[in-house]
Every structure is written in C-alpha cells, then in structure tokens.
Design a protein around this motif. Structure first.
Motif, mmCIF file in Angstrom:
data_model
loop_
_atom_site.group_PDB
_atom_site.id
_atom_site.type_symbol
_atom_site.label_atom_id
_atom_site.label_comp_id
_atom_site.label_asym_id
_atom_site.label_seq_id
_atom_site.Cartn_x
_atom_site.Cartn_y
_atom_site.Cartn_z
ATOM 1 N N UNK A 39 17.478 26.497 -9.915
ATOM 2 C CA UNK A 39 16.758 27.637 -10.466
ATOM 3 C C UNK A 39 15.452 27.149 -11.068
ATOM 4 N N UNK A 40 14.441 27.976 -11.055
ATOM 5 C CA UNK A 40 13.131 27.589 -11.561
ATOM 6 C C UNK A 40 13.165 27.175 -13.026
ATOM 7 N N UNK A 41 13.966 27.845 -13.831
ATOM 8 C CA UNK A 41 13.999 27.556 -15.267
ATOM 9 C C UNK A 41 14.483 26.132 -15.567
ATOM 10 N N UNK A 42 15.204 25.529 -14.631
ATOM 11 C CA UNK A 42 15.714 24.184 -14.861
ATOM 12 C C UNK A 42 14.877 23.091 -14.209
ATOM 13 N N UNK A 43 13.867 23.469 -13.482
ATOM 14 C CA UNK A 43 13.040 22.477 -12.809
ATOM 15 C C UNK A 43 12.262 21.612 -13.783
ATOM 16 N N UNK A 44 11.836 22.206 -14.876
ATOM 17 C CA UNK A 44 11.034 21.458 -15.835
ATOM 18 C C UNK A 44 11.519 21.755 -17.249
ATOM 19 N N UNK A 45 12.314 20.880 -17.799
ATOM 20 C CA UNK A 45 12.821 21.053 -19.150
ATOM 21 C C UNK A 45 11.800 20.500 -20.133
ATOM 22 N N UNK A 46 11.356 21.326 -21.077
ATOM 23 C CA UNK A 46 10.347 20.852 -22.033
ATOM 24 C C UNK A 46 10.927 19.824 -22.998
ATOM 25 N N UNK A 47 10.093 18.885 -23.408
ATOM 26 C CA UNK A 47 10.481 17.891 -24.399
ATOM 27 C C UNK A 47 10.256 18.502 -25.777
ATOM 28 N N UNK A 48 11.192 18.290 -26.669
ATOM 29 C CA UNK A 48 11.097 18.833 -28.018
ATOM 30 C C UNK A 48 11.215 17.679 -29.007
ATOM 31 N N UNK A 49 10.255 17.604 -29.914
ATOM 32 C CA UNK A 49 10.303 16.577 -30.947
ATOM 33 C C UNK A 49 11.347 16.947 -31.997
ATOM 34 N N UNK A 50 11.810 15.963 -32.748
ATOM 35 C CA UNK A 50 12.835 16.177 -33.772
ATOM 36 C C UNK A 50 12.427 17.263 -34.769
ATOM 37 N N UNK A 51 11.185 17.218 -35.247
ATOM 38 C CA UNK A 51 10.748 18.208 -36.242
ATOM 39 C C UNK A 51 10.729 19.617 -35.639
ATOM 40 N N UNK A 52 10.378 19.739 -34.373
ATOM 41 C CA UNK A 52 10.381 21.043 -33.713
ATOM 42 C C UNK A 52 11.817 21.554 -33.552
ATOM 43 N N UNK A 53 12.715 20.661 -33.233
ATOM 44 C CA UNK A 53 14.119 21.034 -33.115
ATOM 45 C C UNK A 53 14.661 21.506 -34.459
ATOM 46 N N UNK A 54 14.334 20.774 -35.519
ATOM 47 C CA UNK A 54 14.773 21.164 -36.863
ATOM 48 C C UNK A 54 14.187 22.514 -37.262
ATOM 49 N N UNK A 55 12.928 22.773 -36.869
ATOM 50 C CA UNK A 55 12.293 24.066 -37.112
ATOM 51 C C UNK A 55 13.088 25.171 -36.422
ATOM 52 N N UNK A 113 1.316 28.041 -38.127
ATOM 53 C CA UNK A 113 0.593 27.662 -36.911
ATOM 54 C C UNK A 113 1.440 26.928 -35.889
ATOM 55 N N UNK A 114 2.505 26.321 -36.276
ATOM 56 C CA UNK A 114 3.292 25.453 -35.395
ATOM 57 C C UNK A 114 3.726 26.129 -34.095
#
Length: 58
Positions: free
Chosen positions: A3-19, A51-52
C-alpha cells in the motif's frame, strides 16, 4: 502489492514522539494547556510548542 502509505515511513525523533504521546494522552486540550505540559515535560518554550507541528509539514 504494497500500500502507498507503507512505502515511505517517516522518521520521528524522540522529542517529536514524546510530543505526540503528550497529545494522545491529554486530548482534547487547548494550545495553552499543551504549551504548559510541554514546558514541564519537554522543556520546550511556548513558541516551540506552537510552531513544532508546522515545521514538520514544510
């Protein structure tokens, strides 16, 4: 076929994940409340909190 949604998984930094966790655990909440929690837990300023999400879009 993938599926298209799984072709490119975005990278998430720790602080973004915690957010995201803060958002998910406290939703719904106002921006001012989010800024207060992010200041306590992430040591982010109000402007960083506001802004994040928009920095990731552009």
């Amino acid at each position: 076929m993938k599926e298209k949604s799984f072709e490119r998984t975005p990278k998430v930094f720790e602080s973004e994940y915690r957010f995201c966790l803060i958002l998910w655990e406290n939703e719904p909440l106002k921006a001012a409340e989010l800024a207060k929690i992010c200041k306590e837990k992430l040591e982010w300023s109000r402007t960083t909190t506001y802004n994040r999400p928009y920095q990731e879009i552009s």
